[in-house]
Design a protein around this motif. Structure first.
Motif, short mmCIF file in Angstrom:
data_model
loop_
_atom_site.label_atom_id
_atom_site.label_comp_id
_atom_site.label_asym_id
_atom_site.label_seq_id
_atom_site.Cartn_x
_atom_site.Cartn_y
_atom_site.Cartn_z
N TRP A 122 40.97 86.91 -46.78
CA TRP A 122 40.77 87.34 -48.17
C TRP A 122 40.40 88.83 -48.23
O TRP A 122 40.92 89.56 -49.08
CB TRP A 122 39.68 86.50 -48.82
CG TRP A 122 39.37 86.93 -50.23
CD1 TRP A 122 40.06 86.62 -51.36
CD2 TRP A 122 38.29 87.80 -50.65
NE1 TRP A 122 39.50 87.23 -52.45
CE2 TRP A 122 38.41 87.95 -52.05
CE3 TRP A 122 37.25 88.43 -49.97
CZ2 TRP A 122 37.52 88.73 -52.77
CZ3 TRP A 122 36.36 89.21 -50.70
CH2 TRP A 122 36.50 89.35 -52.08
N GLN A 171 43.43 90.80 -47.93
CA GLN A 171 44.17 90.80 -49.19
C GLN A 171 43.58 91.79 -50.18
O GLN A 171 44.30 92.48 -50.90
CB GLN A 171 44.17 89.39 -49.80
CG GLN A 171 44.96 88.36 -49.01
CD GLN A 171 44.76 86.94 -49.53
OE1 GLN A 171 44.00 86.72 -50.48
NE2 GLN A 171 45.43 85.99 -48.92
N THR A 228 44.90 89.78 -63.35
CA THR A 228 44.86 88.32 -63.34
C THR A 228 45.17 87.72 -61.98
O THR A 228 44.56 86.73 -61.57
CB THR A 228 45.86 87.77 -64.38
OG1 THR A 228 45.56 88.34 -65.66
CG2 THR A 228 45.77 86.26 -64.48
N ASP A 229 46.12 88.31 -61.26
CA ASP A 229 46.55 87.75 -59.99
C ASP A 229 45.93 88.46 -58.78
O ASP A 229 46.41 88.34 -57.66
CB ASP A 229 48.08 87.80 -59.88
CG ASP A 229 48.62 89.23 -60.03
OD1 ASP A 229 47.84 90.12 -60.41
OD2 ASP A 229 49.82 89.43 -59.78
N SER A 230 44.85 89.23 -59.01
CA SER A 230 44.26 89.99 -57.92
C SER A 230 43.34 89.12 -57.07
O SER A 230 42.84 88.09 -57.53
CB SER A 230 43.46 91.16 -58.48
OG SER A 230 42.26 90.69 -59.09
N PRO A 231 43.07 89.52 -55.81
CA PRO A 231 42.14 88.75 -54.97
C PRO A 231 40.75 88.63 -55.57
O PRO A 231 40.11 87.58 -55.47
CB PRO A 231 42.12 89.56 -53.66
CG PRO A 231 43.41 90.29 -53.63
CD PRO A 231 43.72 90.61 -55.05
N THR A 289 40.84 86.07 -58.25
CA THR A 289 40.92 84.75 -57.64
C THR A 289 39.54 84.27 -57.20
O THR A 289 39.17 83.11 -57.40
CB THR A 289 41.87 84.79 -56.42
OG1 THR A 289 43.18 85.19 -56.85
CG2 THR A 289 41.96 83.42 -55.75
N THR A 336 36.67 85.26 -58.50
CA THR A 336 35.92 85.01 -59.73
C THR A 336 36.18 83.61 -60.26
O THR A 336 35.27 82.88 -60.64
CB THR A 336 36.28 86.06 -60.80
OG1 THR A 336 35.97 87.36 -60.30
CG2 THR A 336 35.52 85.81 -62.09
N ARG A 337 37.46 83.22 -60.28
CA ARG A 337 37.80 81.88 -60.76
C ARG A 337 37.26 80.81 -59.83
O ARG A 337 36.75 79.77 -60.29
CB ARG A 337 39.32 81.75 -60.90
CG ARG A 337 39.92 82.55 -62.06
CD ARG A 337 41.35 82.17 -62.32
NE ARG A 337 42.21 82.50 -61.20
CZ ARG A 337 42.83 83.67 -61.05
NH1 ARG A 337 42.66 84.63 -61.96
NH2 ARG A 337 43.62 83.91 -60.01
N ALA A 338 37.34 81.03 -58.53
CA ALA A 338 36.84 80.05 -57.57
C ALA A 338 35.34 79.85 -57.71
O ALA A 338 34.83 78.74 -57.52
CB ALA A 338 37.20 80.47 -56.14
#
Length: 291
Positions: free
Chosen positions: A39, A42, A194-197, A200, A202-204
């Motif tokens: 990660w 990325q 929106t599609d940045s690491p 990702t 933050t959503r997790a």
């Protein structure tokens, strides 16, 4: 004979110890460790390493710029918060009660903030200065553009907005009391793609890539340490946690809605909020204060 260790050695040793404790406590697997490394790669490939500083940026500043207001629980001092990149020096000076500079048709629900500036010993601070700034209801800071927030990519087009909109330096009265009228602030984003690491992550973590609603303040008075802080709002779900860290409970204030807007010369209902700023005396001032 042992030579004194460098700061790098000391800090890294403590960091290593803390990470080791987390790994052992949660029995982190090799697969999970390698996934973390992947990660990070990325993040680097996406050019987001500078933006990743938001994970610990406030904590670093709390231990440096905010050190004079550490441990507010020991004396009741107000909590410290980071200044942020949207501060502009030279705001208009107004005397309390004041109305922040705003457009005739300023969007947003009117808000009146009032309280007292005092010391940790309870003494009011006549003539205390409160520098106030905030984002508007359309999520724009005046006098700023997107480049002012780098490395974060926060959209902010203030074209056509007066540079001092919702910014002022307010002088408290002879009893340390202040009052200013503004509008409820909008929402500030971290500007994560929106599609940045980072998005990702933050959503997790089930955290928002947004900041809680807030109003910035730098409060100063003779004989006291200047305080940089922020006011947050009860009922805002974002105060429960964001990617930058927790919001202190005592910084979250409740607003009261009023329908008697004509009494205040307003054309629509408004809200009020009470916030007392508590400053720490300087060491010199504390030494000469009668006991």
């Amino acid at each position: 004979m042992n030579e004194s260790r460098s700061r790098l050695q000391v800090v890294f040793a403590d960091l290593r110890r803390a990470v080791d404790d987390v790994i052992l406590k949660h029995q982190v697997t090799l697969e999970e460790l390698l996934t973390t490394i992947e990660w990070l790669q990325q993040v680097a490939d996406a050019g987001e390493l500078p933006s990743a500083s938001i994970l610990f940026y406030k904590t670093v500043l709390k231990g440096t710029a905010g050190a004079t207001y550490a441990h507010p629980e020991k004396d009741g001092a107000s909590h410290w918060e980071m200044e942020g990149p949207a501060h502009r020096p030279g705001a208009p000076v107004l005397h309390s009660p004041a109305v922040l500079p705003m457009r005739p048709d300023e969007p947003g629900e009117p808000l009146i903030v009032s309280g007292t500036v005092r010391t940790t010993t309870g003494d009011p601070l006549p003539g205390a200065a409160l520098e106030i700034w905030q984002i508007d209801a359309n999520n724009v800071y005046s006098g700023m553009d997107t480049s002012d927030f780098e490395p974060l990519n926060i959209p902010n087009d203030s074209t056509g907005i007066p540079v001092d909109n919702l910014r002022a330096r307010i002088i408290a009265d002879t009893e340390g009391r202040y009052e200013f009228r503004t509008v409820m602030p909008g929402t500030e984003t971290f500007g994560l793609a929106t599609d940045s690491p980072l998005a990702t992550l933050t959503r997790a973590l089930q955290l928002q890539g947004l900041r809680p609603l807030h109003i910035h303040a730098i409060v100063s008075a003779d004989g006291c340490l200047p305080l940089t802080t922020q006011i947050y709002f009860d009922g805002d779900p974002l105060v429960a946690g964001t990617i930058e860290g927790n919001v202190p409970a005592d910084a979250v204030k409740t607003t009261t809605r009023h329908d008697d807007h004509h009494a205040r010369g307003l054309d629509r209902p408004y809200r009020t909020l009470t916030y007392d700023f508590v400053l720490r005396p300087t060491a010199k001032a504390a030494a000469v204060t009668p006991q």
